[in-house]
Design a protein around this motif. Sequence first.
Motif, PDB file in Angstrom:
ATOM      1  N   ALA A  53       1.073  -1.112  -0.552  1.00 45.00           N
ATOM      2  CA  ALA A  53      -0.130  -0.174   0.232  1.00 45.00           C
ATOM      3  C   ALA A  53       1.037   1.660  -0.332  1.00 45.00           C
ATOM      4  O   ALA A  53      -0.163   1.708  -0.950  1.00 45.00           O
ATOM      5  CB  ALA A  53      -0.515  -0.103   1.121  1.00 45.00           C
ATOM      6  N   THR A  56       0.733   3.638  -2.861  1.00 42.96           N
ATOM      7  CA  THR A  56      -0.198   4.370  -3.459  1.00 42.96           C
ATOM      8  C   THR A  56      -0.001   5.713  -3.741  1.00 42.96           C
ATOM      9  O   THR A  56      -0.035   6.961  -4.681  1.00 42.96           O
ATOM     10  CB  THR A  56      -1.569   4.098  -1.879  1.00 42.96           C
ATOM     11  OG1 THR A  56      -1.714   3.266  -1.974  1.00 42.96           O
ATOM     12  CG2 THR A  56      -2.570   5.214  -2.545  1.00 42.96           C
ATOM     13  N   THR A  59       2.134   6.793  -6.090  1.00 39.62           N
ATOM     14  CA  THR A  59       1.318   6.631  -7.526  1.00 39.62           C
ATOM     15  C   THR A  59       0.906   8.223  -7.502  1.00 39.62           C
ATOM     16  O   THR A  59       0.561   9.036  -8.594  1.00 39.62           O
ATOM     17  CB  THR A  59       0.048   6.029  -7.259  1.00 39.62           C
ATOM     18  OG1 THR A  59       0.653   4.515  -7.105  1.00 39.62           O
ATOM     19  CG2 THR A  59      -0.489   5.952  -8.645  1.00 39.62           C
ATOM     20  N   TYR A  86      -2.582  -3.708  -5.642  1.00 40.08           N
ATOM     21  CA  TYR A  86      -2.422  -2.751  -5.788  1.00 40.08           C
ATOM     22  C   TYR A  86      -3.163  -1.808  -6.695  1.00 40.08           C
ATOM     23  O   TYR A  86      -3.593  -1.055  -5.901  1.00 40.08           O
ATOM     24  CB  TYR A  86      -1.060  -2.325  -7.023  1.00 40.08           C
ATOM     25  CG  TYR A  86      -0.738  -1.046  -7.935  1.00 40.08           C
ATOM     26  CD1 TYR A  86       0.090  -0.114  -7.284  1.00 40.08           C
ATOM     27  CD2 TYR A  86      -1.611  -0.928  -8.856  1.00 40.08           C
ATOM     28  CE1 TYR A  86       0.141   0.997  -7.494  1.00 40.08           C
ATOM     29  CE2 TYR A  86      -0.644   0.745  -9.884  1.00 40.08           C
ATOM     30  CZ  TYR A  86      -0.409   1.976  -9.043  1.00 40.08           C
ATOM     31  OH  TYR A  86      -0.086   2.526  -8.682  1.00 40.08           O
ATOM     32  N   LEU A  90      -4.751   1.019  -3.847  1.00 44.60           N
ATOM     33  CA  LEU A  90      -5.343   2.319  -4.489  1.00 44.60           C
ATOM     34  C   LEU A  90      -6.906   3.203  -4.682  1.00 44.60           C
ATOM     35  O   LEU A  90      -7.236   3.931  -3.924  1.00 44.60           O
ATOM     36  CB  LEU A  90      -4.995   2.693  -6.611  1.00 44.60           C
ATOM     37  CG  LEU A  90      -3.479   1.660  -6.559  1.00 44.60           C
ATOM     38  CD1 LEU A  90      -3.671   2.980  -7.758  1.00 44.60           C
ATOM     39  CD2 LEU A  90      -2.641   3.511  -6.060  1.00 44.60           C
TER      40      LEU A  90
END
Length: 221
Positions: A53, A56, A59, A86, A90
């Motif tokens: 995580a 995240t 990203t 993944y 998100l």
Amino acid sequence: MKLVWSPETASRAFIDTIKSCHNFKEFGVAELLSAMAAGWNAKLIVHACSAAASSTVTTVGLAVAARHSGGRYVCAVADERSKSEYVKALQEAGVSPPTEIVVGEAETAMAAVVGVDFLVVDCKRRDFARVLRFAKVNDEGAILICKNTWSRSFEKLGYCGLLPKGTRVVRSVSLPVGQGLSIIHVGSSNGAGAISTSKPSRWMKHVDERSGEEHVYRKRI
């Protein structure tokens, strides 16, 4: 694309990333990466992430950078299971998944993204070294980022042995940001400014104890 630094674009991406990540407790890495990718006007940003995580927030930052640079953002994951985990992480965080997600082991994934300007590799991936080795970076130069380096004792491994043979490292630095961040500036592959190899030589590495900045140079024997 030749990397040209724009402090104005970097600042805008930095501020927008902070605003976009206000719900997260993680600070430092995402906004720094966003500012760097946008500031270098990266047109192809690739994120070789782990299923954790922790990817995240990164990203979010890289997606913001891509908007500011007008570039393409691609996330690379090792397999379908990693992709599912993944995407789920998100969605649970209320973040939209990247429009481009490449699935496959390092060699396959990197073959799908040629001309990378800005590469972020999560060292929590078991194949992180192979991602670096098979990366198809832009001939005009690129920025390579290794995050979570403390989990892999990255400094002991020595990044020079992880990069493709012939890679010209212009500058590198390791920062105590997040769980360790190593930044490597790769120069143009046309050899401009390279040291002649007509005489035997070897690569040397020096770390400034005060700043933590790492310098790589070639010494003729």
